[in-house]
Design an enzyme around this catalytic site. Sequence first.
Site, PDB file in Angstrom:
ATOM      1  CB  SER A  39     -11.152   2.586   1.193  1.00 22.74           C
ATOM      2  OG  SER A  39     -11.743   1.441   0.592  1.00 22.74           O
ATOM      3  N   GLY A  40      -9.388   1.193  -1.009  1.00 20.07           N
ATOM      4  CA  GLY A  40      -9.311   0.917  -2.447  1.00 20.07           C
ATOM      5  C   GLY A  40      -8.285  -0.146  -2.779  1.00 20.07           C
ATOM      6  CE  LYS A  52      -4.650  -7.568   6.223  1.00 17.07           C
ATOM      7  NZ  LYS A  52      -5.595  -7.316   5.110  1.00 17.07           N
ATOM      8  CD  GLU A  55     -13.682  -4.125   2.620  1.00 19.24           C
ATOM      9  OE1 GLU A  55     -13.337  -2.941   2.444  1.00 19.24           O
ATOM     10  OE2 GLU A  55     -12.873  -4.996   2.996  1.00 19.24           O
ATOM     11  NE  ARG A  58      10.845  -2.568  10.102  1.00 23.13           N
ATOM     12  CZ  ARG A  58      10.331  -3.662  10.631  1.00 23.13           C
ATOM     13  NH1 ARG A  58      10.522  -3.923  11.894  1.00 23.13           N
ATOM     14  NH2 ARG A  58       9.610  -4.495   9.908  1.00 23.13           N
ATOM     15  CG  MET A 116      -2.015  -1.036   1.156  1.00 20.47           C
ATOM     16  SD  MET A 116      -3.220  -0.716  -0.155  1.00 20.47           S
ATOM     17  CE  MET A 116      -4.153   0.628   0.546  1.00 20.47           C
ATOM     18  CB  VAL A 172       4.085   1.346   9.701  1.00 21.68           C
ATOM     19  CG1 VAL A 172       5.247   2.093   9.056  1.00 21.68           C
ATOM     20  CG2 VAL A 172       3.435   2.218  10.759  1.00 21.68           C
ATOM     21  CE  LYS A 191     -10.431   1.796   4.576  1.00 17.38           C
ATOM     22  NZ  LYS A 191     -10.112   0.485   5.018  1.00 17.38           N
ATOM     23  CG  HIS A 198     -15.176   1.687   3.542  1.00 18.05           C
ATOM     24  ND1 HIS A 198     -14.352   0.574   3.490  1.00 18.05           N
ATOM     25  CD2 HIS A 198     -15.422   2.009   2.251  1.00 18.05           C
ATOM     26  CE1 HIS A 198     -14.107   0.259   2.236  1.00 18.05           C
ATOM     27  NE2 HIS A 198     -14.742   1.123   1.458  1.00 18.05           N
ATOM     28  CG  ASN A 199     -12.586  -1.615   6.343  1.00 12.84           C
ATOM     29  OD1 ASN A 199     -12.656  -0.707   5.521  1.00 12.84           O
ATOM     30  ND2 ASN A 199     -11.498  -2.313   6.548  1.00 12.84           N
TER      31      ASN A 199
HETATM   32  C1  6PG Z   1     -10.083  -1.111   1.788  1.00  9.31           C
HETATM   33  C2  6PG Z   1     -10.115  -2.390   2.578  1.00  9.31           C
HETATM   34  C3  6PG Z   1      -8.818  -2.693   3.240  1.00  9.31           C
HETATM   35  C4  6PG Z   1      -8.855  -3.952   4.100  1.00  9.31           C
HETATM   36  C5  6PG Z   1      -8.982  -5.199   3.323  1.00  9.31           C
HETATM   37  C6  6PG Z   1      -8.837  -6.467   4.156  1.00  9.31           C
HETATM   38  O1  6PG Z   1     -10.955  -0.316   2.037  1.00  9.31           O
HETATM   39  O2  6PG Z   1      -9.220  -0.958   0.933  1.00  9.31           O
HETATM   40  O3  6PG Z   1     -11.099  -2.288   3.565  1.00  9.31           O
HETATM   41  O4  6PG Z   1      -8.506  -1.580   4.045  1.00  9.31           O
HETATM   42  O5  6PG Z   1      -7.686  -3.998   4.817  1.00  9.31           O
HETATM   43  O6  6PG Z   1     -10.183  -5.209   2.658  1.00  9.31           O
HETATM   44  O7  6PG Z   1      -9.671  -6.460   5.253  1.00  9.31           O
HETATM   45  P1  6PG Z   1      -9.938  -7.828   6.042  1.00  9.31           P
HETATM   46  O8  6PG Z   1      -8.628  -8.565   6.100  1.00  9.31           O
HETATM   47  O9  6PG Z   1     -10.414  -7.460   7.393  1.00  9.31           O
HETATM   48  O10 6PG Z   1     -10.943  -8.575   5.225  1.00  9.31           O
END
Ligand code: 6PG
Length: 470
Positions: A130-131, A260, A191, A34, A14, A76, A184, A187-188
């Site tokens: 995001s993206g 995550k 998602e 690093r 990223m 990071v 965010k 958003h997730n």
């Molecule tokens: C985004 C996503 C991103 C996220 C992954 C994995 O908006 O680009 O939300 O930030 O880290 O989609 O998320 P999970 O591992 O929790 O599925």
Amino acid sequence: MSTANIGLIGLGTMGAMLALNIAEKGFPIAVWNRTTSVTHKFKSEAGDLAERIIATETLADLVAAIAKPRSIILMVPAGPAVDQQIEALRPLLDPEDLIIDAGNANFHDTNRRAEEAKAKGPHFLGMGVSGGEEGARHGPSIMGGGEKADWDRVAPVLEAISAKYQGIPCATWMGPGGAGHFVKAVHNGIEYADMQMIAEIYGVMRDGLGLSAPEIGAVFDKWNDGPLQSYLIEISAAVSKATDGAHPMLDVILDKAGQKGTGRWTVIEAQNLAAPIPVIEAAVMARNVSARLDDRRKGEAVFGAAPMALPKGALTVEALEQAMIAGKILCYAQGFDLIVAASKEFGWDLPLPAIARVWREGCIIRSTMLNDMATALEEDQGRDLMFAPFFADHLRASTPGLRQAVSVGAAHGLPLPALAAGLAWFDMMRTGRSTANMIQAQRDFFGAHGFERLDQPGTGLHGPWGAHMV
Ligand code: 6PG
């Protein structure tokens, strides 16, 4: 030589993509990782953009390479690494410099870091990006949080690198402290819910209707031309049609979903705020259940798999499309409702229409429907999306399909937790006289918690329980 407009720390996927995006938009950027070899490799592979990239080997070199007042983006891993990086930078920076955390931080951490920044400097912004990889490289959706003046300072860079919806940058300041990272997180959560509802519908088509992966891909392709047009439907079509040469990819991918934790944060916060987001909760729950593969296999051995195949004509692909439309509207209404609750609780004044606008392009949940949501929220910022005339009409038309999908699914053992949660919430939200009178009676019976009556004014009333106990 202080020639860079901005600095970036962390050249993972990223970070590297974001740095290339910044350089491509004409901003000289100093980068540091690093592992020094990663920094040099990054620059050596940057092609024409290398001339705008300053590869640095120490943090001091990075700081020296950036024009004052400095802005440094951190890319990071979320968590302690962010704090460590801030601590390492602090002695090298001037009080008016700015650190921008662009990782997926928990907004509580961002609130804390914003407070620490006020006490110890330098300035601090928490920024949801995001993206995915593609978005970071060519235009992400950006949700900023912190001091507005700090946002304004870097807004030209952020707006330039962000996705554009009809020319409008998808980069917005959401509010102070952790506001950007909170948006965010929502958003997730959405998602997760969008993905889960698509997966549920995929399951009905696969197990209930007996469609092959490429057939399912063709259905998603068709839906992508209608109200469900979205990045997630588009990629669901693509993954359904993909093969490894011998098999459809979907048929060989293990059904165990990773995460995550950002969806979980959304659910935890919703519980803290007493904001009902059952579709997102069900989606997070379903990911957790998916990870319990051994238990699921044990369950199948003990109880036998449900006979999921549907009788001919029990459910059509058209009904499933309606179910997805209804589920999506309900899920987003819940998500925006959570944002309203957080906004009140934290005194943030989060801009609902601007949030819908910033999600229209670049981010994972981008969709045509988000533009309609932006319009509905612009008309009346305080409204509940499910009651906006445009969406209320859509719900009237699509909830019969949702009801049919959920009831047929339940009758045949097809688990549809997120869609069913949406339907139950819809039915609860249109029930003027609920069953909570029973809860109030029970609470008063065992704890004298009191209730209100329909036919008398006053609170803290009690029932004649003692006299009628069995
Ligand atoms: C985004 C996503 C991103 C996220 C992954 C994995 O908006 O680009 O939300 O930030 O880290 O989609 O998320 P999970 O591992 O929790 O599925």
